[in-house]
Design an enzyme around this catalytic site. Structure first.
Site, PDB file in Angstrom:
ATOM      1  N   LYS A  90      -2.500  -3.797   2.234  1.00 27.81           N
ATOM      2  CA  LYS A  90      -1.458  -2.793   2.010  1.00 27.81           C
ATOM      3  C   LYS A  90      -1.863  -1.436   2.594  1.00 27.81           C
ATOM      4  O   LYS A  90      -1.631  -0.394   1.998  1.00 27.81           O
ATOM      5  CB  LYS A  90      -1.171  -2.670   0.517  1.00 27.81           C
ATOM      6  N   CYS A  91      -2.427  -1.471   3.760  1.00 29.04           N
ATOM      7  CA  CYS A  91      -2.936  -0.285   4.436  1.00 29.04           C
ATOM      8  C   CYS A  91      -2.110  -0.040   5.699  1.00 29.04           C
ATOM      9  O   CYS A  91      -1.571  -0.982   6.286  1.00 29.04           O
ATOM     10  CB  CYS A  91      -4.408  -0.540   4.802  1.00 29.04           C
TER      11      CYS A  91
END
Length: 191
Positions: free
Chosen positions: A63-64
């Site tokens: 989730k970057c």
């Protein structure tokens, strides 16, 4: 007597006489650094996955903003796997909580979203006092250091030496410094 590498680190262990057997199995230079469970939970070691081949170790997160690098890492893996190279993903949730998922969720995400086939280890800490011993060793090397964020990359040669560290924003690709370093590690002409 087997080498534990506790006093010599990855680079020093290459020339350390007690470490030669450990180097034959990859980066198993210290007993505590060798053990990393695979993402599916089965026990393993980095040496199992690399088999003494050059490897690019990457602390990954789902989730970057840098997560799309999974595509380029998979392409790099596919391009050179047949020549004795592997990318190894090591999920980490230390940077902004950007890898909150379970092992099953991480595996599903990587497989369905980015078609990742390169080996993945369990989620671990990669910096600070609780860092996994492998990352603690890498951090202690002069050309290493702790990851500053997700997708830090460590290129390790077949002899167990850390060849290069690439910061998070340095992207793998068909051209560029990571590709050139991998080609050099494999004994291929640079781009």
């Amino acid at each position: 007597m087997a080498c534990t590498g506790r006093d010599v680190g990855i680079a020093g262990a290459v020339d350390h006489p007690l470490c030669q057997d450990s180097l034959a199995t990859g980066l198993a230079l210290r007993d505590d650094a060798a053990n990393l469970a695979r993402l599916d939970g089965t026990p393993g070691t980095l040496g199992d996955l690399t088999g003494g081949r050059p490897a690019l170790l990457v602390n990954v997160a789902s989730k970057c903003g840098l997560t799309p690098q999974y595509s380029a890492l998979e392409q790099l893996h596919e391009a050179y796997a047949g020549r004795g190279f592997t990318v190894v993903g090591v999920p980490c949730n230390q940077f902004g909580g950007q890898e909150p998922g379970s092992s099953e969720e991480i595996a599903e995400f990587c497989s369905s979203k980015y078609q990742v086939t390169f080996p993945m280890f369990e989620k671990v800490a990669v910096k600070g006092e609780g860092a996994h011993p492998l990352f603690a060793q890498l951090a202690a090397l002069p050309n290493g250091g702790e990851p500053k964020w997700n997708f830090a990359k460590y290129l390790v040669g077949k002899d167990g030496k850390l060849l290069a560290k690439f910061e998070t924003r340095v992207k793998p690709g068909e051209k560029g410094e990571i590709n050139s370093a991998v080609r050099t590690a494999l004994g291929l002409p640079a781009d």
